[in-house]
Design an enzyme around this catalytic site. Structure first.
Site, PDB file in Angstrom:
ATOM      1  N   ASP A  51      44.430  49.346 -47.203  1.00  0.00           N
ATOM      2  CA  ASP A  51      44.590  47.889 -47.012  1.00  0.00           C
ATOM      3  C   ASP A  51      43.146  47.329 -46.644  1.00  0.00           C
ATOM      4  O   ASP A  51      42.458  48.438 -46.331  1.00  0.00           O
ATOM      5  CB  ASP A  51      45.700  47.695 -46.115  1.00  0.00           C
ATOM      6  CG  ASP A  51      45.652  46.151 -46.086  1.00  0.00           C
ATOM      7  OD1 ASP A  51      45.350  45.249 -46.803  1.00  0.00           O
ATOM      8  OD2 ASP A  51      46.833  45.792 -44.985  1.00  0.00           O
ATOM      9  N   ARG A  64      57.364  42.972 -55.233  1.00  0.00           N
ATOM     10  CA  ARG A  64      57.693  42.149 -53.950  1.00  0.00           C
ATOM     11  C   ARG A  64      58.829  41.194 -54.552  1.00  0.00           C
ATOM     12  O   ARG A  64      59.621  40.993 -53.693  1.00  0.00           O
ATOM     13  CB  ARG A  64      56.345  41.297 -53.590  1.00  0.00           C
ATOM     14  CG  ARG A  64      55.433  42.118 -53.047  1.00  0.00           C
ATOM     15  CD  ARG A  64      55.665  42.599 -51.411  1.00  0.00           C
ATOM     16  NE  ARG A  64      55.978  41.358 -50.655  1.00  0.00           N
ATOM     17  CZ  ARG A  64      55.369  40.543 -50.030  1.00  0.00           C
ATOM     18  NH1 ARG A  64      53.971  40.612 -50.469  1.00  0.00           N
ATOM     19  NH2 ARG A  64      55.764  39.484 -49.442  1.00  0.00           N
ATOM     20  N   HIS A  86      55.260  44.016 -41.502  1.00  0.00           N
ATOM     21  CA  HIS A  86      55.300  43.424 -42.826  1.00  0.00           C
ATOM     22  C   HIS A  86      56.620  44.117 -43.758  1.00  0.00           C
ATOM     23  O   HIS A  86      55.979  44.823 -44.618  1.00  0.00           O
ATOM     24  CB  HIS A  86      54.147  43.545 -43.704  1.00  0.00           C
ATOM     25  CG  HIS A  86      53.876  42.623 -44.816  1.00  0.00           C
ATOM     26  ND1 HIS A  86      54.715  41.791 -45.106  1.00  0.00           N
ATOM     27  CD2 HIS A  86      52.749  42.481 -45.332  1.00  0.00           C
ATOM     28  CE1 HIS A  86      54.365  41.062 -45.998  1.00  0.00           C
ATOM     29  NE2 HIS A  86      53.158  41.190 -46.410  1.00  0.00           N
ATOM     30  N   CYS A 141      48.543  46.534 -50.808  1.00  0.00           N
ATOM     31  CA  CYS A 141      48.996  45.528 -50.638  1.00  0.00           C
ATOM     32  C   CYS A 141      48.483  44.220 -51.304  1.00  0.00           C
ATOM     33  O   CYS A 141      49.376  43.106 -51.439  1.00  0.00           O
ATOM     34  CB  CYS A 141      49.800  45.573 -49.237  1.00  0.00           C
ATOM     35  SG  CYS A 141      48.146  45.557 -48.138  1.00  0.00           S
TER      36      CYS A 141
END
Length: 311
Positions: free
Chosen positions: A227, A295, A132, A267
């Site tokens: 996460d 982002r 990612h 995230c």
């Protein structure tokens, strides 16, 4: 003929290019805060292929492209039948003849690499089972903003050794950031996998340590990152994973060990009460909203670099 540059993993950029992407991200973010909307990508078109659900990825790319003067279109899997209705090669050839860049959020990393093989325009990996990289850009941008530098910083990953963690390690190796990964047995990176994502020439200052006990791992951390324990496609493993990760929850007790100056990252989306508690998510140490917002800014820097500067 000019070779098409893609952004599939962090291995696709060198340190100078990475720093340029960050500089562009910081510049566009400053402009955004001052109400300035540059039209540097005026007339450019971005295609978004999504095989997996998304909030931040879709909105950040669509909003970012619009703010830069370009446009975007969403192509969900049911729209194009990726690899089923027609071949990946045909999709790559046709789509890249009509748009300026393709963002692909895919189930399989192989699908992204194959699309890039047949695309005459840049392909950006917006998430696969293995990596990612766009998230990693936002992560490091957030840490740099918080501390003013990345040099000497220690980031501790608590939880599953997954695709997000892999890209975090990969970018840390390029930027000289220290990484500690705390995962239970059975959910740790293999040495072969680590060697591959670290690469042959990590930057001075980079170090990685695997510490199974999360209480030991987070000591003197600058950032504690976690996460979800159960990612999309792993639903059948949920109960098994909950048992394996029960001691890896990021809670106030763990953050107290890390220290009052440590920030918390995630995230998103998060499963509150599982991998992280509400009192950490909503605490003064949490930077999850800034991280999510970055982002868009990091990807704006990436888009400008790929479409206007990459050679």
């Amino acid at each position: 003929m000019k070779k098409t540059r893609h952004f599939i993993t962090l291995a696709d950029v060198n340190i100078n290019e990475l720093n340029r992407i960050f500089a562009l991200a910081e510049e566009t973010k400053a402009n955004f805060k001052n109400g300035i909307r540059s039209k540097i990508l005026d007339g450019k078109v971005l295609a978004l292929i999504f095989e997996k659900m998304s909030l931040r990825t879709r909105v950040s790319f669509e909003s970012g492209m619009s703010q830069l003067g370009g446009s975007s279109m969403l192509l969900e899997d049911q729209h194009i039948g990726f690899g089923k209705r027609e071949s990946i090669a045909d999709i790559g050839h046709v789509l890249s003849s009509m748009v300026d860049a393709i963002v692909f959020r895919a189930k399989s990393h192989k699908s992204v690499t194959e699309l890039a093989k047949y695309s005459s325009c840049p392909v950006i990996n917006a998430l696969t089972d293995l990596s990612h990289p766009c998230q990693a850009l936002a992560d490091m941008l957030t840490i740099k903003e918080e501390f003013g530098t990345l040099k000497g910083k220690k980031v501790v990953w608590v939880g599953d050794s997954n695709n997000v963690a892999a890209s975090l390690i990969e970018i840390a190796a390029k930027l000289g950031v220290k990484i500690v990964v705390s995962s239970p047995k059975g959910y740790q990176f293999t040495q072969d996998h680590l060697n591959k994502i670290i690469g042959k020439d990590p930057v001075e200052g980079f170090a990685i340590d695997l510490v199974e006990n999360p209480q030991d791992a987070v000591r003197q951390a600058d950032a504690v990152y976690t996460d979800v324990w159960v990612s999309m496609g792993q639903e059948n493993e949920e109960e098994e994973r909950k048992r394996a990760f029960v001691n890896y929850q990021v809670n106030q007790k763990l953050m107290q060990i890390a220290g009052k100056d440590a920030i918390f990252l995630h995230c998103l989306p998060a499963r509150r009460g599982l991998e992280v508690t509400d009192d950490v998510m909503d605490s003064g140490q949490s930077r999850i909203i800034e991280q999510a917002a970055n982002r868009m800014h990091a990807q704006k820097g990436l888009l400008i670099w790929l479409l206007n500067e990459a050679k």
